[in-house]
Write a protein that holds these residues in place. Structure first.
Motif, mmCIF file in Angstrom:
data_model
loop_
_atom_site.group_PDB
_atom_site.id
_atom_site.type_symbol
_atom_site.label_atom_id
_atom_site.label_comp_id
_atom_site.label_asym_id
_atom_site.label_seq_id
_atom_site.Cartn_x
_atom_site.Cartn_y
_atom_site.Cartn_z
ATOM 1 N N PHE A 1 0.822 -1.222 0.000
ATOM 2 C CA PHE A 1 0.000 0.000 0.000
ATOM 3 C C PHE A 1 0.849 1.263 0.000
ATOM 4 N N LYS A 2 2.150 1.137 0.198
ATOM 5 C CA LYS A 2 3.021 2.302 0.185
ATOM 6 C C LYS A 2 3.177 2.901 -1.213
ATOM 7 N N ASP A 3 2.744 2.183 -2.248
ATOM 8 C CA ASP A 3 2.749 2.764 -3.595
ATOM 9 C C ASP A 3 1.800 3.957 -3.679
ATOM 10 N N ARG A 4 0.754 3.949 -2.871
ATOM 11 C CA ARG A 4 -0.155 5.101 -2.841
ATOM 12 C C ARG A 4 0.609 6.346 -2.392
ATOM 13 N N GLN A 5 1.337 6.199 -1.323
ATOM 14 C CA GLN A 5 2.134 7.310 -0.804
ATOM 15 C C GLN A 5 3.182 7.752 -1.811
ATOM 16 N N ALA A 6 3.834 6.785 -2.445
ATOM 17 C CA ALA A 6 4.915 7.106 -3.373
ATOM 18 C C ALA A 6 4.417 7.875 -4.593
ATOM 19 N N THR A 7 3.270 7.476 -5.152
ATOM 20 C CA THR A 7 2.803 8.158 -6.359
ATOM 21 C C THR A 7 2.461 9.621 -6.070
ATOM 22 N N VAL A 8 1.824 9.886 -4.930
ATOM 23 C CA VAL A 8 1.464 11.268 -4.601
ATOM 24 C C VAL A 8 2.712 12.064 -4.219
ATOM 25 N N ALA A 9 3.566 11.464 -3.398
ATOM 26 C CA ALA A 9 4.764 12.180 -2.945
ATOM 27 C C ALA A 9 5.697 12.516 -4.100
ATOM 28 N N LEU A 10 5.999 11.534 -4.942
ATOM 29 C CA LEU A 10 6.942 11.790 -6.037
ATOM 30 C C LEU A 10 6.348 12.721 -7.081
ATOM 31 N N SER A 11 5.026 12.704 -7.241
ATOM 32 C CA SER A 11 4.392 13.644 -8.168
ATOM 33 C C SER A 11 4.548 15.077 -7.664
ATOM 34 N N ILE A 12 4.327 15.274 -6.365
ATOM 35 C CA ILE A 12 4.498 16.610 -5.790
ATOM 36 C C ILE A 12 5.945 17.064 -5.897
ATOM 37 N N LEU A 13 6.871 16.162 -5.600
ATOM 38 C CA LEU A 13 8.291 16.524 -5.657
ATOM 39 C C LEU A 13 8.737 16.821 -7.091
ATOM 40 N N LYS A 14 8.199 16.077 -8.041
ATOM 41 C CA LYS A 14 8.517 16.362 -9.444
ATOM 42 C C LYS A 14 8.016 17.742 -9.834
ATOM 43 N N ALA A 15 6.808 18.086 -9.404
ATOM 44 C CA ALA A 15 6.253 19.408 -9.705
ATOM 45 C C ALA A 15 7.081 20.518 -9.067
ATOM 46 N N ASN B 1 9.033 -1.522 2.731
ATOM 47 C CA ASN B 1 8.035 -1.247 1.703
ATOM 48 C C ASN B 1 8.101 0.179 1.172
ATOM 49 N N VAL B 2 8.267 1.153 2.060
ATOM 50 C CA VAL B 2 8.368 2.545 1.612
ATOM 51 C C VAL B 2 9.605 2.729 0.747
ATOM 52 N N GLY B 3 10.720 2.139 1.172
ATOM 53 C CA GLY B 3 11.944 2.261 0.402
ATOM 54 C C GLY B 3 11.802 1.699 -0.997
ATOM 55 N N ILE B 4 11.182 0.529 -1.102
ATOM 56 C CA ILE B 4 10.975 -0.087 -2.414
ATOM 57 C C ILE B 4 10.077 0.788 -3.280
ATOM 58 N N ALA B 5 8.983 1.262 -2.702
ATOM 59 C CA ALA B 5 8.042 2.084 -3.472
ATOM 60 C C ALA B 5 8.688 3.379 -3.937
ATOM 61 N N TYR B 6 9.379 4.072 -3.042
ATOM 62 C CA TYR B 6 10.005 5.335 -3.420
ATOM 63 C C TYR B 6 11.135 5.124 -4.418
ATOM 64 N N ALA B 7 11.846 4.014 -4.306
ATOM 65 C CA ALA B 7 12.899 3.729 -5.278
ATOM 66 C C ALA B 7 12.315 3.560 -6.676
ATOM 67 N N ALA B 8 11.209 2.819 -6.781
ATOM 68 C CA ALA B 8 10.578 2.597 -8.079
ATOM 69 C C ALA B 8 10.013 3.889 -8.658
ATOM 70 N N TYR B 9 9.256 4.610 -7.857
ATOM 71 C CA TYR B 9 8.630 5.836 -8.356
ATOM 72 C C TYR B 9 9.656 6.951 -8.531
ATOM 73 N N TYR C 1 16.300 -0.685 -8.458
ATOM 74 C CA TYR C 1 15.751 0.541 -9.047
ATOM 75 C C TYR C 1 16.780 1.666 -9.124
ATOM 76 N N GLY C 2 17.994 1.411 -8.644
ATOM 77 C CA GLY C 2 19.055 2.412 -8.753
ATOM 78 C C GLY C 2 19.210 3.314 -7.551
ATOM 79 N N SER C 3 18.490 3.039 -6.476
ATOM 80 C CA SER C 3 18.621 3.862 -5.282
ATOM 81 C C SER C 3 19.932 3.593 -4.564
#
Length: 388
Positions: free
Chosen positions: A102-116, A129-137, A164-166
């Motif tokens: 479920f941490k992919d939910r957090q990652a998609t919103v967080a990385l989208s905001i950071l990209k913006a 789980n958070v590390g894996i999700a944030y690495a992918a996104y 994922y290159g992290s």
């Protein structure tokens, strides 16, 4: 306590400028949203959490970093429910997200905001789980990520993050100590420190589970939402989602919250059962279930206590041994292989049913937060040791 004043999605503030809480919540103008038209519009949108864009941070489409996360199924727990005498128990199968949690939910919103915002490097601490999700996104967003892990994170999770290159930093420390080290590193390097589920993206992303659950139940709320918790901020986001649906007139209540901790790290439960106003940190958690090993949950307890006082709910604990036995039972009876933190939530649900807190006729949703796979070897090794 959080003052609930509006915060902009692209704010760089780590805390609220008004009350200084690190739990940041977005506010949305619901007055112009026609709920009947919105429901019709949702039916035409792709099955991802971004279908609820009107109630998510306003981001341009080119800034959205997505892998098709969200809109995970509700799976009836038929055999377990029958054994428990409960006929309406469902697993919200978050294993179906792109990186398996479920941490992919957090990652998609967080990385989208950071990209913006144009962020190029970020740092965070994780138990897996958070590390894996944030690495992918992060990889998809073109944002370099440095992940700090505590010492006992399974090597499978560390390796997946590295794929994922992290950049990975694993320390001989517990999770609370690792979070401090990550914050110090980010400050020294001048890189963005992600606050995890405490930040704006965390609360706003987790509420999408509420939107999906309500829609999947035919626009009604369940009686209970159950989750294995560490800091406990995920259910704060879920409750916020139901509160927004209630304000729109789409549901008639916010469900009671069932918050389950391990017996070896249960500061929230101890405080709640004592009727305390504040939580007392546990300096040395005694649990092998690392995602739930936060000894100092910080600011979440007063918010959670207020939610339980307002909407109902309960907290309880289960031992690691009961959780692992439950994990094997769920896999063997339901064909669903879950992570230990989910097994904690499922075992805790049975405890609440046994106590008569959850009634047999009530509709119960359990957050099936992640998959067994990244920790499967550790689980099998544990079973082998027990057999010997």
């Amino acid at each position: 306590m959080s003052c609930d004043r509006p915060i902009t999605a692209l704010s760089s503030l780590p805390t609220c400028p008004h009350c200084h809480s690190s739990v940041l919540k977005g506010h949305y103008d619901l007055s112009g949203l026609d709920r009947h038209q919105w429901i019709q519009t949702l039916r035409q949108r792709p099955p991802s959490l971004w279908r609820y864009q009107e109630l998510l941070p306003a981001l341009k489409p080119q800034h959205r970093v997505t892998l098709g996360e969200g809109y995970t199924p509700l799976v009836p727990a038929l055999r377990l429910g029958a054994a428990w005498g409960a006929n309406h128990v469902y697993l919200k199968d978050e294993r179906q997200n792109p990186t398996g949690s479920f941490k992919d939910r957090q990652a998609t919103v967080a990385l989208s905001i950071l990209k913006a915002r144009g962020v190029q490097r970020l740092v965070l601490a994780s138990t897996g789980n958070v590390g894996i999700a944030y690495a992918a996104y992060g990889s998809r967003a073109g944002i370099a990520t440095t992940i700090f892990f505590p010492q006992d994170v399974p090597p499978e999770k560390v390796r997946e993050t590295q794929v994922y290159g992290s950049t990975v930093v694993q320390l001989p420390k517990n999770y609370d100590e690792t979070k401090v080290a990550a914050a110090q590193f980010a400050q020294a390097e001048g890189w963005f420190l992600d606050q995890g589920v405490k930040g704006f993206a965390g609360v706003e992303s987790m509420k999408t589970m509420a939107f999906e659950i309500a829609e999947q139940l035919g626009w009604r709320s369940p009686d209970w939402y159950i989750q294995g918790v560490s800091g406990g901020l995920g259910p704060i986001g879920v409750a916020k989602g139901f509160e927004e649906l209630l304000a729109l007139g789409l549901v008639d209540k916010v469900p009671a919250l069932g918050l389950i901790q391990t017996a070896g790290c249960d500061p929230l439960v101890q405080a709640w059962k004592a009727g305390a106003a504040e939580v007392t940190a546990i300096d040395h958690p005694k649990t092998t279930i690392l995602p739930l090993a936060t000894g100092n949950p910080g600011v979440s307890y007063p918010i959670l206590k207020a939610l339980l006082d307002r909407h109902g709910g309960a907290m309880t604990t289960v031992t690691d041994e009961v959780a692992f036995d439950t994990l094997r039972r769920v896999a063997g009876q339901e064909g669903i292989s879950v992570e230990p933190a989910t097994a904690v939530a499922i075992a805790g649900t049975l405890d609440l049913i046994d106590q008569g807190i959850i009634a047999p006729h009530e509709t119960v949703i359990i957050n099936c937060s992640g998959h067994t796979y990244p920790v499967s070897q550790a689980i099998l090794d544990r079973r082998q040791l027990k057999a010997n």
